[in-house]
Design a protein around this motif. Structure first.
Motif, PDB file in Angstrom:
ATOM      1  N   ASP A  46       0.811  -1.222   0.000  1.00  0.00           N
ATOM      2  CA  ASP A  46       0.000   0.000   0.000  1.00  0.00           C
ATOM      3  C   ASP A  46       0.844   1.271   0.000  1.00  0.00           C
ATOM      4  O   ASP A  46       0.304   2.385   0.065  1.00  0.00           O
ATOM      5  N   GLY A  47       2.171   1.129  -0.036  1.00  0.00           N
ATOM      6  CA  GLY A  47       3.052   2.287  -0.066  1.00  0.00           C
ATOM      7  C   GLY A  47       3.229   2.972   1.275  1.00  0.00           C
ATOM      8  O   GLY A  47       3.790   4.068   1.345  1.00  0.00           O
ATOM      9  N   ARG A  88       6.101   3.654 -14.184  1.00  0.00           N
ATOM     10  CA  ARG A  88       5.705   3.097 -15.482  1.00  0.00           C
ATOM     11  C   ARG A  88       5.776   1.581 -15.454  1.00  0.00           C
ATOM     12  O   ARG A  88       4.863   0.887 -15.914  1.00  0.00           O
ATOM     13  N   GLU A  89       6.867   1.061 -14.889  1.00  0.00           N
ATOM     14  CA  GLU A  89       7.027  -0.403 -14.808  1.00  0.00           C
ATOM     15  C   GLU A  89       5.965  -1.035 -13.923  1.00  0.00           C
ATOM     16  O   GLU A  89       5.568  -2.177 -14.131  1.00  0.00           O
ATOM     17  N   ARG A  90       5.473  -0.273 -12.953  1.00  0.00           N
ATOM     18  CA  ARG A  90       4.538  -0.816 -11.963  1.00  0.00           C
ATOM     19  C   ARG A  90       3.085  -0.451 -12.258  1.00  0.00           C
ATOM     20  O   ARG A  90       2.189  -0.710 -11.458  1.00  0.00           O
ATOM     21  N   ALA A  91       2.829   0.151 -13.411  1.00  0.00           N
ATOM     22  CA  ALA A  91       1.486   0.644 -13.714  1.00  0.00           C
ATOM     23  C   ALA A  91       0.441  -0.473 -13.694  1.00  0.00           C
ATOM     24  O   ALA A  91      -0.683  -0.275 -13.202  1.00  0.00           O
ATOM     25  N   GLY A  92       0.781  -1.635 -14.219  1.00  0.00           N
ATOM     26  CA  GLY A  92      -0.176  -2.742 -14.220  1.00  0.00           C
ATOM     27  C   GLY A  92      -0.570  -3.149 -12.811  1.00  0.00           C
ATOM     28  O   GLY A  92      -1.755  -3.338 -12.504  1.00  0.00           O
ATOM     29  N   PHE A  93       0.405  -3.282 -11.936  1.00  0.00           N
ATOM     30  CA  PHE A  93       0.134  -3.618 -10.533  1.00  0.00           C
ATOM     31  C   PHE A  93      -0.732  -2.555  -9.864  1.00  0.00           C
ATOM     32  O   PHE A  93      -1.702  -2.864  -9.170  1.00  0.00           O
ATOM     33  N   GLY A 118      -6.242  -0.945  -7.865  1.00  0.00           N
ATOM     34  CA  GLY A 118      -7.210   0.140  -7.806  1.00  0.00           C
ATOM     35  C   GLY A 118      -6.617   1.462  -7.360  1.00  0.00           C
ATOM     36  O   GLY A 118      -7.349   2.367  -6.941  1.00  0.00           O
ATOM     37  N   LEU A 119      -5.302   1.598  -7.469  1.00  0.00           N
ATOM     38  CA  LEU A 119      -4.623   2.806  -7.020  1.00  0.00           C
ATOM     39  C   LEU A 119      -4.501   3.860  -8.108  1.00  0.00           C
ATOM     40  O   LEU A 119      -4.302   5.045  -7.816  1.00  0.00           O
ATOM     41  N   ILE A 120      -4.602   3.450  -9.386  1.00  0.00           N
ATOM     42  CA  ILE A 120      -4.625   4.381 -10.506  1.00  0.00           C
ATOM     43  C   ILE A 120      -5.675   3.900 -11.499  1.00  0.00           C
ATOM     44  O   ILE A 120      -6.116   2.744 -11.454  1.00  0.00           O
ATOM     45  N   GLU A 121      -6.055   4.796 -12.402  1.00  0.00           N
ATOM     46  CA  GLU A 121      -6.983   4.432 -13.466  1.00  0.00           C
ATOM     47  C   GLU A 121      -6.243   3.708 -14.586  1.00  0.00           C
ATOM     48  O   GLU A 121      -5.042   3.917 -14.785  1.00  0.00           O
TER      49      GLU A 121
END
Length: 229
Positions: free
Chosen positions: A139-140, A200-205, A210-213
């Motif tokens: 969750d960062g 960018r590398e983690r965009a799919g994750f 549900g953290l980004i669109e």
């Protein structure tokens, strides 16, 4: 809330060197530095810079007139870099190796600056070496939570903290935790930036979490100010 664009969130006139594995100051660093410059740090302030990296924020605080600046980092190379950079910029700081959680209970500060790791990471992600400068749990909030819980103790009466992190890491949760500790907390600045290589590398994750669109390739940085009465 003050909104900064990328032209404003630019490096100040600092001479910085960086050992291998030490976090390179980026937009989040300079956003926090810009807010610190207008935050009214008292000339007699005792300042703590958490997760100092190159020491850029600690040195900025010293340049703003703080009389006593402590920088802390779990990376030994970061501590060495911070000490060297303070010397290169003609400033005096105390750079310490360790976790802010290990500071003595008697440690109190007028100002706390924090740019901790905050990028959400898959559970299997290895966090060591230079990766620990950004990987912060699923969750960062691996360091954000302890920082928010510790600030009511670290801050002197009438002291304040400035924390920078991405909106993907739960701004509302930071505000709730700080307020639960008796601090007045609000978002005071923000900046929208394009994803860097890690995001960018983690965009799919991040999308699956549900953290980004879907298709999102920017993030919003925020600076939270927390004041102790």
């Amino acid at each position: 809330m003050t909104t900064f664009d990328e032209r404003v969130v630019a490096p100040p006139a600092l001479r910085l060197v960086r050992s291998p594995g030490v976090y390179r100051p980026q937009s989040d660093t300079w956003l926090l530095a810009a807010v610190a410059a207008t935050a009214g740090i008292p000339a007699s302030a005792k300042v703590l810079d958490i997760c100092t990296g190159t020491g850029a924020l600690a040195i900025t605080a010293a340049m703003l007139g703080a009389r006593d600046v402590t920088a802390i980092d779990v990376c030994r190379r970061a501590v060495v870099s911070a000490r060297l950079n303070a010397w290169l910029n003609g400033q005096r700081i105390k750079a310490m190796h360790g976790s802010m959680l290990a500071l003595p209970a008697s440690a109190e500060f007028d100002v706390v600056l924090a740019n901790p790791p905050y990028v959400p990471s898959p559970a299997e992600t290895v966090t060591r070496g230079r990766r620990r400068a950004w990987n912060a749990g699923t969750d960062g909030r691996a360091l954000l939570d302890p920082i928010c819980h510790s600030l009511p103790v670290l801050l002197r009466p009438n002291g304040f903290a400035l924390i920078v992190h991405s909106t993907v890491s739960g701004v509302d949760k930071s505000l709730r935790q700080l307020r639960a500790g008796g601090l007045r907390a609000e978002v005071v600045a923000g900046s929208r930036i394009p994803f860097g290589p890690v995001m960018r590398e983690r965009a799919g994750f991040l999308t699956r979490q549900g953290l980004i669109e879907a298709g999102q390739r920017h993030e919003d940085l925020v600076v939270i100010r927390a004041d102790r009465s």
